[in-house]
Design an enzyme around this catalytic site. Structure first.
Site, PDB file in Angstrom:
ATOM      1  N   CYS A   1     -36.442 -30.856 -36.010  1.00  0.00           N
ATOM      2  CA  CYS A   1     -36.950 -32.228 -36.116  1.00  0.00           C
ATOM      3  C   CYS A   1     -36.100 -33.030 -37.095  1.00  0.00           C
ATOM      4  CB  CYS A   1     -38.407 -32.185 -36.571  1.00  0.00           C
ATOM      5  SG  CYS A   1     -39.108 -33.825 -36.720  1.00  0.00           S
TER       6      CYS A   1
ATOM      7  N   CYS B   1     -44.987 -42.419 -49.813  1.00  0.00           N
ATOM      8  CA  CYS B   1     -43.656 -41.919 -49.462  1.00  0.00           C
ATOM      9  C   CYS B   1     -42.612 -42.086 -50.565  1.00  0.00           C
ATOM     10  CB  CYS B   1     -43.162 -42.603 -48.195  1.00  0.00           C
ATOM     11  SG  CYS B   1     -41.604 -41.873 -47.615  1.00  0.00           S
TER      12      CYS B   1
ATOM     13  N   CYS C   1     -35.681 -46.799 -47.901  1.00  0.00           N
ATOM     14  CA  CYS C   1     -36.418 -47.334 -46.755  1.00  0.00           C
ATOM     15  C   CYS C   1     -37.097 -48.645 -47.147  1.00  0.00           C
ATOM     16  CB  CYS C   1     -37.455 -46.318 -46.285  1.00  0.00           C
ATOM     17  SG  CYS C   1     -38.332 -46.870 -44.816  1.00  0.00           S
TER      18      CYS C   1
HETATM   19  N1  SAM Z   1     -39.656 -43.403 -41.404  1.00  0.00           N
HETATM   20  C1  SAM Z   1     -40.283 -42.806 -40.305  1.00  0.00           C
HETATM   21  C2  SAM Z   1     -41.749 -43.147 -40.203  1.00  0.00           C
HETATM   22  O1  SAM Z   1     -42.363 -43.490 -41.186  1.00  0.00           O
HETATM   23  O2  SAM Z   1     -42.285 -43.040 -39.094  1.00  0.00           O
HETATM   24  C3  SAM Z   1     -40.114 -41.290 -40.253  1.00  0.00           C
HETATM   25  C4  SAM Z   1     -40.206 -40.453 -41.498  1.00  0.00           C
HETATM   26  S1  SAM Z   1     -41.763 -40.463 -42.332  1.00  0.00           S
HETATM   27  C5  SAM Z   1     -41.334 -39.634 -43.828  1.00  0.00           C
HETATM   28  C6  SAM Z   1     -42.775 -39.368 -41.384  1.00  0.00           C
HETATM   29  C7  SAM Z   1     -44.167 -39.046 -41.873  1.00  0.00           C
HETATM   30  O3  SAM Z   1     -44.100 -38.205 -43.013  1.00  0.00           O
HETATM   31  C8  SAM Z   1     -45.046 -40.197 -42.352  1.00  0.00           C
HETATM   32  O4  SAM Z   1     -45.626 -40.902 -41.302  1.00  0.00           O
HETATM   33  C9  SAM Z   1     -46.096 -39.445 -43.149  1.00  0.00           C
HETATM   34  O5  SAM Z   1     -47.188 -39.087 -42.325  1.00  0.00           O
HETATM   35  C10 SAM Z   1     -45.366 -38.201 -43.623  1.00  0.00           C
HETATM   36  N2  SAM Z   1     -45.196 -38.224 -45.092  1.00  0.00           N
HETATM   37  C11 SAM Z   1     -44.323 -38.967 -45.796  1.00  0.00           C
HETATM   38  N3  SAM Z   1     -44.459 -38.763 -47.112  1.00  0.00           N
HETATM   39  C12 SAM Z   1     -45.459 -37.859 -47.247  1.00  0.00           C
HETATM   40  C13 SAM Z   1     -46.075 -37.260 -48.383  1.00  0.00           C
HETATM   41  N4  SAM Z   1     -45.721 -37.560 -49.629  1.00  0.00           N
HETATM   42  N5  SAM Z   1     -47.066 -36.370 -48.160  1.00  0.00           N
HETATM   43  C14 SAM Z   1     -47.443 -36.063 -46.904  1.00  0.00           C
HETATM   44  N6  SAM Z   1     -46.897 -36.612 -45.809  1.00  0.00           N
HETATM   45  C15 SAM Z   1     -45.927 -37.495 -45.967  1.00  0.00           C
HETATM   46  C1  DTB Z   2     -45.038 -35.142 -40.457  1.00  0.00           C
HETATM   47  O1  DTB Z   2     -46.191 -35.403 -40.023  1.00  0.00           O
HETATM   48  N1  DTB Z   2     -44.783 -34.544 -41.621  1.00  0.00           N
HETATM   49  C2  DTB Z   2     -43.367 -34.446 -41.851  1.00  0.00           C
HETATM   50  C3  DTB Z   2     -42.795 -34.954 -40.522  1.00  0.00           C
HETATM   51  N2  DTB Z   2     -43.931 -35.445 -39.823  1.00  0.00           N
HETATM   52  C4  DTB Z   2     -41.632 -35.832 -40.477  1.00  0.00           C
HETATM   53  C5  DTB Z   2     -42.871 -35.130 -43.065  1.00  0.00           C
HETATM   54  C6  DTB Z   2     -43.521 -34.694 -44.328  1.00  0.00           C
HETATM   55  C7  DTB Z   2     -42.824 -35.362 -45.443  1.00  0.00           C
HETATM   56  C8  DTB Z   2     -43.317 -34.925 -46.774  1.00  0.00           C
HETATM   57  C9  DTB Z   2     -42.651 -35.632 -47.884  1.00  0.00           C
HETATM   58  C10 DTB Z   2     -41.168 -35.417 -47.972  1.00  0.00           C
HETATM   59  O2  DTB Z   2     -40.693 -34.255 -47.914  1.00  0.00           O
HETATM   60  O3  DTB Z   2     -40.448 -36.409 -48.166  1.00  0.00           O
HETATM   61 FE1  SF4 Z   3     -40.023 -45.368 -44.765  1.00  0.00          FE
HETATM   62 FE2  SF4 Z   3     -41.303 -43.314 -45.816  1.00  0.00          FE
HETATM   63 FE3  SF4 Z   3     -42.684 -45.254 -44.663  1.00  0.00          FE
HETATM   64 FE4  SF4 Z   3     -41.174 -43.593 -43.132  1.00  0.00          FE
HETATM   65  S1  SF4 Z   3     -42.969 -43.044 -44.354  1.00  0.00           S
HETATM   66  S2  SF4 Z   3     -41.318 -45.825 -43.013  1.00  0.00           S
HETATM   67  S3  SF4 Z   3     -39.476 -43.197 -44.585  1.00  0.00           S
HETATM   68  S4  SF4 Z   3     -41.423 -45.459 -46.518  1.00  0.00           S
END
Ligand code: SAM
Ligand code: DTB
Ligand code: SF4
Length: 356
Positions: A110, A73, A66
């Protein structure tokens, strides 16, 4: 007994409010823990069928690489978190996973993609996935990054029920976590999603080094949106090695529960989801989160790239607690709400609501 701040609601509000102040929000966080849980329970029982939990299963349909720089993330191309990049998943594979989720008891599926925003060609394929999952009788949810209004409408037309797009934290703290898109970008996507007639799923993360004030500000922003999100995921940071937040400090588990409880009180109709982070939580901590008003979980061994409790463990926990899985379609606009819920559950509940 300490004085009760005069700005606090004594009883659940008759209708969701959209005019919360920071002072009121912080006062909720500052309540004695038992008072906060008691208030959250009263609100919860006025608006929702108690002892039920909604089950959503996640699938990463496009993983890693990404371009965004979200510090939490593992899927950002800028972090060395060891996530192997995968192209957009073929439709039959998505359907196989959706069928398995349905067989295991999930009611919502989802689909998450590691995009800044989806390209037209990808959105076309994802729309086909949404339609096919919808045909299976599952509620559909997607999280694909930023959307324009026409993209949101395209997904709605394909049969999408929910779009997940998180605020993640307060506007003030956000800049320390993500530099590649702004808080306003997020709010614009949420507005496009709402405008298209989709249900909004929007929450954030606890444990990134934010202050208690940042948590209050995030919930305040959500609670003062013109229309409340139907679903509010509260994630505990999953500290993934290789990400800048790998060594973030522990969160006091009771502060995490407080965040759930305040979300429940301020956004009463929403399903509040006890989201990422459950793998590192005890059954007892998760139970406290349910007591605080959480009524949805991610269900299935994997979130997007990290682990989640296994299905057998979750089913055993719900059985130990005497809790049931929510039926499909008990979405906010179909579910009992406010006075109707109170009346349907008999005199004692009606009394709680009637006192508002
Ligand atoms: N790329 C898209 C975005 O950022 O909207 C969708 C996927 S993204 C992984 C969705 C959500 O996952 C993020 O907004 C964040 O709140 C949550 N998330 C990602 N990594 C995480 C982590 N290590 N721990 C907890 N929540 C996480
Ligand atoms: C949200 O609030 N939590 C989910 C979903 N929306 C997409 C994602 C959590 C991701 C946790 C880290 C991972 O598994 O990559
Ligand atoms: Fe990309 Fe992760 Fe950020 Fe979603 S949360 S925009 S997957 S870097």
């Amino acid at each position: 007994m300490p004085d009760r701040p005069s700005s606090l609601p004594d009883t659940p509000a008759a209708d969701p409010r959209h005019d919360w102040t920071l002072e009121q929000t912080e006062a909720l966080f500052a309540l004695p823990f038992p008072d906060l849980i008691h208030l959250a329970q009263r609100v919860h029982r006025a608006w929702h069928v108690p002892n039920t939990v909604q089950l959503s299963t996640l699938l990463s349909i496009k993983t890693g690489a990404c371009p965004e720089d979200c510090a939490y993330c593992p899927q950002s191309v800028r972090h060395a978190a060891g996530v192997e990049a995968e192209e957009l998943m073929p439709l039959p594979q998505v359907l196989e996973r959706a069928r398995a989720a349905r067989a295991a008891g999930a009611t919502r599926f989802c689909m998450g993609a590691a995009y800044r925003s989806p390209k037209a060609r990808d959105l076309e394929r994802i729309s086909q996935m949404v339609s096919a999952v919808h045909e299976l009788g599952l509620e559909t949810c997607a999280t694909l990054g930023m959307l324009s209004p026409p993209q949101a409408r395209q997904l709605k037309q394909a049969g999408l029920d929910y779009y997940n797009h998180n605020l993640d934290s307060s506007e003030e703290f956000y800049g320390q976590i993500i530099s590649t898109r702004s808080y306003q970008d997020r709010l614009d996507t949420l507005a496009a999603v709402r405008e298209a007639g989709l249900h909004v799923c929007c929450g954030g993360i606890v444990g990134m080094g934010e202050t208690p004030r940042d948590r209050a500000l995030m919930l305040l922003t959500l609670a003062n949106l013109p229309q409340h999100p139907e679903s509010v995921p509260i994630n505990q940071l999953v500290r993934v090695p290789g990400t800048p937040l790998a060594e973030a400090a522990d969160v006091d588990p009771l502060d995490f529960v407080r965040t759930i409880a305040v979300a429940r009180v301020m956004i009463p109709r929403a399903h509040v989801r006890l989201s990422a982070g459950r793998s590192s939580m005890s059954d007892e901590l998760q139970t406290l989160a349910f007591l605080a008003g959480a009524n949805s979980i991610f269900y299935g061994e994997k979130l997007l790239t990290t682990g989640n409790p296994d299905v057998a463990h979750d089913r055993a926990l719900l059985a130990r607690l005497g809790m049931r899985c929510e039926e499909r379609g008990a979405a906010p606009d179909d579910s009992l709400g406010g006075a109707a819920a109170a009346a349907a559950r008999g005199p004692s509940q009606a009394a709680v609501h009637g006192a508002t």
